[in-house]
Design a protein around this motif. Structure first.
Motif, mmCIF file in Angstrom:
data_model
loop_
_atom_site.group_PDB
_atom_site.id
_atom_site.type_symbol
_atom_site.label_atom_id
_atom_site.label_comp_id
_atom_site.label_asym_id
_atom_site.label_seq_id
_atom_site.Cartn_x
_atom_site.Cartn_y
_atom_site.Cartn_z
ATOM 1 N N ILE B 60 0.838 -1.210 0.000
ATOM 2 C CA ILE B 60 0.000 0.000 0.000
ATOM 3 C C ILE B 60 0.875 1.264 0.000
ATOM 4 O O ILE B 60 0.645 2.184 -0.789
ATOM 5 C CB ILE B 60 -0.962 -0.014 1.217
ATOM 6 C CG1 ILE B 60 -1.885 -1.248 1.132
ATOM 7 C CG2 ILE B 60 -1.774 1.274 1.276
ATOM 8 C CD1 ILE B 60 -2.639 -1.407 -0.168
ATOM 9 N N ALA B 90 -2.413 -2.214 -5.018
ATOM 10 C CA ALA B 90 -3.557 -2.114 -4.101
ATOM 11 C C ALA B 90 -4.218 -3.488 -3.957
ATOM 12 O O ALA B 90 -4.605 -3.889 -2.857
ATOM 13 C CB ALA B 90 -4.568 -1.087 -4.622
ATOM 14 N N GLY B 91 -4.302 -4.206 -5.063
ATOM 15 C CA GLY B 91 -4.884 -5.553 -5.022
ATOM 16 C C GLY B 91 -4.049 -6.495 -4.170
ATOM 17 O O GLY B 91 -4.590 -7.273 -3.383
ATOM 18 N N LEU B 94 -4.754 -5.887 -0.643
ATOM 19 C CA LEU B 94 -6.029 -6.502 -0.247
ATOM 20 C C LEU B 94 -5.890 -8.000 0.020
ATOM 21 O O LEU B 94 -6.400 -8.504 1.021
ATOM 22 C CB LEU B 94 -7.060 -6.313 -1.361
ATOM 23 C CG LEU B 94 -8.081 -5.213 -1.195
ATOM 24 C CD1 LEU B 94 -9.072 -5.253 -2.347
ATOM 25 C CD2 LEU B 94 -8.823 -5.334 0.123
#
Lengths: 288, 330
Positions: B60, B90-91, B94
């Protein structure tokens, strides 16, 4: 590696998820049909391309600032879709306007008064509510236009429109869901959503009276009627509809004079372009 | 995946009362995966939460140095590639936060720990990106180093982490190729571009070597992580692998790696190389790097400015749940 490597036939399709794209123009005859007015076609591609590029640039400004990781992904996704649409539209403009320019010539080497985007697209990001409200308006309108353009007499524009329709349907759904969620969330979110709507309302007429794609099959009155109806539906779901809302009216008395389609822009476009074009213009002989 | 609470004993194990600790050790010894519902030592869980959270935070925060260049990328093709890469990060964040949640951690809590400075992220992201060549060099070095670190993690003993790494590594490989291809293109361009590439290589080389962590002798947690098969190679082994992989790529590209001690050692079958400035690594890890404050400030601002959005979504979802329960259609 070139873009061709990213298409499904290339080995790279197996390198990562999301890279197995199909070339939307595969097998499409790129000659301009004789029946098509090349000047009008180029103008349409440029206007829709500029809307997409400027919107993508604003969405890119959200990168690392989104309220949650899922929104980080979604806003980037939408920005990438619009960037892809801009690239295809600029390429088509360059093929038909007689200049033979490539996509980057349109993006990087024109000044603000040569851009033909609607001014709604260039307004600053604002808060998440404004971004959602603007995305809702632009995606509802653009979806109506692109659906009509799938039957355009130019096969390339028709293919670009067909690709765009699939993407825009998602953009619309994303924005509509957030509009409803924010409208029905907390007092603060409802207030911000209403403020966002009030802020963008004066810019709607420019969109709803746009004639850019008229001669290619997107009739302004039909597009405007559908846009208004869909916006009213979503705003009602968000608890934001009220008598006199711009979405319910024909044209707004408070609308802004001039049009981005004629090169009239807000003071916000020039700094957006200065940033977008900064590296490319600093190194005009470079290859990237 | 073993989803029973009492997994079958390994063949040849004499029957006896179920011993969760022995089952855990046995699973590790057999190179099988530990899954979320399996018993695990508290220290194993804590080590994993710390490592996975730090990895997630790195993804991030790692969006920031390159993310700054999306709006300025000098061609639309480069803009799309960079935008997609930063989105991938970003994925990755996650998936990794999700993997940490399978251990009982909570994403919001981990985010709070990051922005309060109680959890770390990779020190490499505390360096600034000065030119667009940095985008290429980050892809080449930083994603390359990440691949060296993460490919072995695909076989790490904790199942959800290993499976997340499979996907992450595929995407990182793609990013590395894209970064290197940008540099190849720039090296074929103008003298000014070639100078930009060399300058970026000079600035990122040593911090990239530090990505593998301190030398093995100064890495106190490594032995236990190796025993648990969370880690499979030492910091120094991975650093060597990265150097050996990168040197021929630098030659092909036509840049000089900024290390006068770098040379092939035929006896070892590896490159010898100089010693990174470990004091610099300590300073950057402890918060005194060029961009530490800026990176955390930006993450904190995004989190705090987005609070009203998350509250609205939670409030709306709660109201919808009540309406559904009460049979009211929206």
């Amino acid at each position: 590696m070139t873009d061709e490597d990213l298409y499904v036939d290339g080995d790279s399709a197996r390198w990562a998820f999301g890279t197995g794209f199909t070339d939307p123009l595969h097998g499409v005859d790129q000659a301009v049909p004789e029946s098509v007015d090349a000047e009008g076609l180029a103008a349409c591609c440029l206007a829709l391309g500029d809307d997409a590029l400027v919107s993508a640039q604003r969405l890119a400004e959200w990168c690392t600032r989104a309220p949650e990781l899922e929104e980080e992904l979604a806003l980037a996704n939408i920005g990438l879709d619009l960037l892809g649409q801009a690239r295809l539209l600029y390429s088509r403009a360059g093929q038909v306007d007689g200049t033979g320019r490539g996509e980057d010539a349109y993006a990087y080497f024109r000044d603000a008064d040569d851009f033909r985007n609607v001014r709604l697209a260039e307004l600053p990001c604002g808060d998440f509510a404004f971004t959602v409200a603007r995305l809702l308006v632009l995606s509802v309108w653009r979806l109506a236009v692109c659906e009509a353009l799938t039957a355009a007499p130019d096969p390339v524009l028709s293919a670009i429109a067909a690709k765009s329709v699939k993407e825009l349907a998602y953009h619309r759904r994303y924005a509509a869901e957030w509009a409803v969620r924010l409208g029905g969330g907390t007092a603060e979110s409802a207030g911000r959503m209403r403020a966002a709507w009030d802020a963008l309302a004066p810019w709607l007429d420019e969109l709803l009276t746009d004639r850019t794609a008229e001669r290619l099959g997107a009739h302004p009155s039909a597009v405007a009627a559908r846009t208004r109806a869909e916006l009213s539906h979503v705003l009602a779901g968000a608890g934001l509809n009220r008598p006199g809302d711009a979405a319910s009216r024909g044209t707004s008395a408070s609308s802004m004079p001039g049009s981005g389609r004629d090169g009239a822009h807000t003071p916000q476009l020039a700094p957006l372009l200065a940033e977008l074009q900064s590296v490319a213009r600093a190194h005009p002989d470079a290859s990237w | 995946m073993d989803i029973t609470d009492h997994p079958a004993p390994a063949p040849g194990t004499p029957p006896g009362p179920y011993d969760p600790e022995a089952a855990f050790e046995d699973t590790i010894a057999r190179d099988q995966r530990i899954e979320p519902r399996d018993w695990m030592p508290d220290a194993y869980r804590a080590t994993l939460v710390r490592q996975i959270a730090q990895h997630a935070h790195s993804e991030i925060i790692g969006m920031q140095p390159e993310g700054e260049w999306i709006t300025k990328a000098p061609s639309l093709r480069r803009k799309a590639i960079l935008f997609a890469k930063v989105q991938d990060e970003a994925g990755h964040g996650l998936y990794l936060y999700s993997a940490a949640e399978t251990l009982g951690a909570d994403r919001a809590d981990l985010t709070r720990r990051l922005i309060d400075g109680r959890q770390k992220y990779s020190s490499i992201f505390n360096y600034p990106t000065r030119t667009f060549a940095d985008v290429g060099v980050i892809g080449w070095f930083v994603d390359g180093a990440a691949i060296c670190n993460q490919v072995p993690l695909c076989r790490t003993s904790y199942g959800p982490y290993g499976r997340a790494m499979v996907r992450v590594c595929k995407e990182e490989s793609f990013h590395q190729r894209q970064g290197y291809e940008l540099l190849l293109t720039m090296m074929r361009g103008t003298d000014e571009q070639r100078a930009m590439v060399q300058d970026a290589v000079d600035r990122w080389w040593w911090p990239s070597l530090m990505m593998f962590g301190p030398p093995d002798a100064d890495s106190p947690n490594s032995a236990r992580s190796m025993a648990w098969r969370i880690k499979r190679h030492s910091n120094d082994q991975l650093r060597q692998r990265f150097v050996d992989m990168t040197v021929p790529q630098a030659e092909k590209l036509g840049v000089t790696l900024p290390d006068p001690e770098l040379r092939w050692n035929g006896e070892r079958g590896h490159h010898d190389f100089g010693t990174p400035d470990w004091e610099e690594l300590k300073r950057v890890v402890s918060g005194d790097g060029p961009c530490n404050a800026e990176r955390i400030a930006r993450r904190r601002a995004a989190h705090e400015e987005g609070a009203w959005v998350r509250e609205a979504a939670a409030s709306y979802a709660a109201e919808q749940a009540v309406r559904t329960r009460d049979g009211v259609t929206a």
